[in-house]
Design a protein around this motif. Structure first.
Motif, PDB file in Angstrom:
ATOM      1  N   LEU A 191     -17.976  92.553  -9.433  1.00  0.00           N
ATOM      2  CA  LEU A 191     -17.908  92.059 -10.810  1.00  0.00           C
ATOM      3  C   LEU A 191     -19.131  91.202 -11.136  1.00  0.00           C
ATOM      4  N   TYR A 193     -20.014  88.528 -14.293  1.00  0.00           N
ATOM      5  CA  TYR A 193     -19.606  87.845 -15.526  1.00  0.00           C
ATOM      6  C   TYR A 193     -20.828  87.275 -16.214  1.00  0.00           C
ATOM      7  N   HIS A 209      -3.975  86.832 -16.381  1.00  0.00           N
ATOM      8  CA  HIS A 209      -3.214  87.962 -15.829  1.00  0.00           C
ATOM      9  C   HIS A 209      -2.706  87.579 -14.440  1.00  0.00           C
ATOM     10  N   ASP A 211      -2.256  89.633 -10.629  1.00  0.00           N
ATOM     11  CA  ASP A 211      -2.762  90.869 -10.040  1.00  0.00           C
ATOM     12  C   ASP A 211      -1.619  91.858  -9.815  1.00  0.00           C
ATOM     13  N   LEU A 226     -12.913  80.443 -11.820  1.00  0.00           N
ATOM     14  CA  LEU A 226     -11.518  80.872 -11.657  1.00  0.00           C
ATOM     15  C   LEU A 226     -10.555  79.713 -11.891  1.00  0.00           C
ATOM     16  N   HIS A 270      -3.754  83.884 -13.502  1.00  0.00           N
ATOM     17  CA  HIS A 270      -5.088  83.286 -13.380  1.00  0.00           C
ATOM     18  C   HIS A 270      -6.042  83.905 -14.393  1.00  0.00           C
ATOM     19  N   VAL A 272     -10.601  83.736 -15.746  1.00  0.00           N
ATOM     20  CA  VAL A 272     -11.942  83.227 -15.437  1.00  0.00           C
ATOM     21  C   VAL A 272     -12.590  82.755 -16.734  1.00  0.00           C
ATOM     22  N   ARG A 279     -22.193  84.977 -13.097  1.00  0.00           N
ATOM     23  CA  ARG A 279     -21.292  84.777 -11.956  1.00  0.00           C
ATOM     24  C   ARG A 279     -20.927  86.131 -11.363  1.00  0.00           C
ATOM     25  N   SER A 281     -18.540  88.147  -8.454  1.00  0.00           N
ATOM     26  CA  SER A 281     -17.415  88.027  -7.531  1.00  0.00           C
ATOM     27  C   SER A 281     -17.036  89.415  -7.042  1.00  0.00           C
ATOM     28  N   PRO A 283     -13.425  90.977  -5.893  1.00  0.00           N
ATOM     29  CA  PRO A 283     -12.033  91.033  -5.446  1.00  0.00           C
ATOM     30  C   PRO A 283     -11.794  92.305  -4.621  1.00  0.00           C
ATOM     31  N   PHE A 285      -8.582  94.463  -3.707  1.00  0.00           N
ATOM     32  CA  PHE A 285      -7.156  94.605  -4.050  1.00  0.00           C
ATOM     33  C   PHE A 285      -6.449  95.469  -3.001  1.00  0.00           C
TER      34      PHE A 285
HETATM   35  C1  OGA Z   1      -9.418  89.921 -10.866  1.00  0.00           C
HETATM   36  C2  OGA Z   1      -9.683  88.466 -10.842  1.00  0.00           C
HETATM   37  C3  OGA Z   1     -11.235  86.659 -10.426  1.00  0.00           C
HETATM   38  C4  OGA Z   1     -12.700  86.417 -10.227  1.00  0.00           C
HETATM   39  O1  OGA Z   1     -10.390  90.703 -10.883  1.00  0.00           O
HETATM   40  O2  OGA Z   1      -8.234  90.302 -10.864  1.00  0.00           O
HETATM   41  O3  OGA Z   1      -8.790  87.717 -11.044  1.00  0.00           O
HETATM   42  O4  OGA Z   1     -13.035  85.288  -9.906  1.00  0.00           O
HETATM   43  N1  OGA Z   1     -10.933  88.052 -10.576  1.00  0.00           N
HETATM   44  O5  OGA Z   1     -13.483  87.359 -10.387  1.00  0.00           O
END
Ligand code: OGA
Ligand code: NI
Length: 334
Positions: A191, A193, A209, A211, A226, A270, A272, A279, A281, A283, A285
């Protein structure tokens, strides 16, 4: 949309959460299980350290992720997300909290799932299959790096699943069977951001949301963003930042495990918030096998505590949740 005073907003956005920290190298198994169980009953968020993934390698994965997002949009669109939920998701593709968001999430992503070869009998199942990969001339070593990370994160997930099993009074290897994590649905997502969030205007880097799956292992580049909300029904909602710890995963339980455990273990909401800084990240899953029937675990029900949720097949549940949150693929054909 959130209708709060500036003071409330400031107050709630400054809080920092303190979470339990599970050390996978700790020989005191009893201590780890007690600490994990407490975290799972409270909010389902905890840190995991000493997981065995090398820090230099983690940095490599983030470097490669940055290289992908730095490509021109045209190049990224060549590996656009497919029906199997693999590949590139453009900015605003996902809307996790439609009630409070005026646009989609201000993030772009790249889904990488389990690579199931074409001669595998399960090849045509929705969440199994091949991944699209960026051209190796454009991003050399990219695929190898991501595949290695996927393998390592899955190994860590199985270590955590053993502790979760013990915390649920199940056999230590309960989740480690072919029907569950032996052939799991496990999807990593790169990801990026960008931009500044403004909850009062319904603008979020990632909307509120919980997860979908069993659990999520989150690695970040160290930039704050977060937040968790332990009580979604509180008015006003109280949001706490989860600060990143270098070298640690932030792990959270998903809705599937909440169902599985009859609501005993928590999947917490949670989101962001972006502060203008880029940023990154990743995740990871984790969900069990496609066919796994998610029904109340034997240790989570009794005569006075009957199952609260009907049994549902893992892939059916997951497909529904993806459909609710992602843009229709046909919107990209125009
Ligand atoms: C997600 C999530 C948090 C982050 O992708 O479900 O909560 O810090 N990501 O990217
Ligand atoms: Ni999430």
């Amino acid at each position: 949309m959130e209708n709060r005073t500036k003071e409330e907003l400031q107050d709630s956005t400054m809080k920092v959460s303190s979470l339990n920290c599970i050390d996978l190298a700790n020989d005191d198994l009893h201590h780890s299980v007690v600490s994990l169980k407490q975290a799972c009953l409270d909010c389902g968020f905890f840190y995991v350290i000493n997981h065995g993934i090398n820090e230099d390698f983690m940095e490599d994965v983030f470097e490669q992720s940055k290289k992908f997002f730095a490509l021109p949009l045209e190049e990224k669109m060549k590996v656009l997300r497919n029906e199997k939920h693999r590949g590139y998701t453009p900015v605003l593709d996902e809307t996790l909290d439609p009630e409070n968001q005026v646009t989609g999430d201000h993030k772009e992503g790249y889904y990488i799932g389990i690579e199931v070869p074409k001669d595998d009998p399960d090849w045509d199942k929705l969440f199994y299959g091949p991944n699209p990969w960026p051209d190796s001339d454009v991003l050399p070593k990219w695929r190898e790096t991501m595949e290695k990370y996927h393998q390592e994160a899955l190994r860590v997930s199985k270590d955590i699943a053993r502790l979760l099993a013990l915390a649920l009074d199940l056999d230590v290897n309960y989740f480690d069977t072919q029907e569950m994590l032996g052939k799991p649905i496990a999807t990593m997502r790169l990801l990026r951001y960008q931009g500044i969030s403004d909850p009062s205007k319904g603008i979020y880097a990632c909307g509120a949301h919980s997860d979908f799956g069993m659990m999520t292992l989150l690695a970040t580049d160290g930039v704050m963003g977060l937040q968790i909300c332990k009580d979604k029904n509180a008015k006003p909602q109280k949001w706490e930042y989860v600060p990143p710890i270098k070298g640690a995963f932030i792990v959270n339980l998903g809705d599937m495990l909440e169902r599985w455990s009859n609501g005993f273990f928590k999947s917490t909401m949670h989101r962001v918030l972006g502060n203008g800084q880029e940023r990154y990240s990743i995740p990871f899953f984790v969900e069990p096998n496609h066919e796994c029937l998610v029904e109340c675990l034997p240790t989570c029900k009794s005569e006075s505590n009957v199952p609260k949720y009907p049994a549902i097949k893992c892939s059916t549940y997951l497909a529904q949740r993806y459909k609710e949150t992602h843009a229709d693929l046909s919107t990209y054909n125009q």
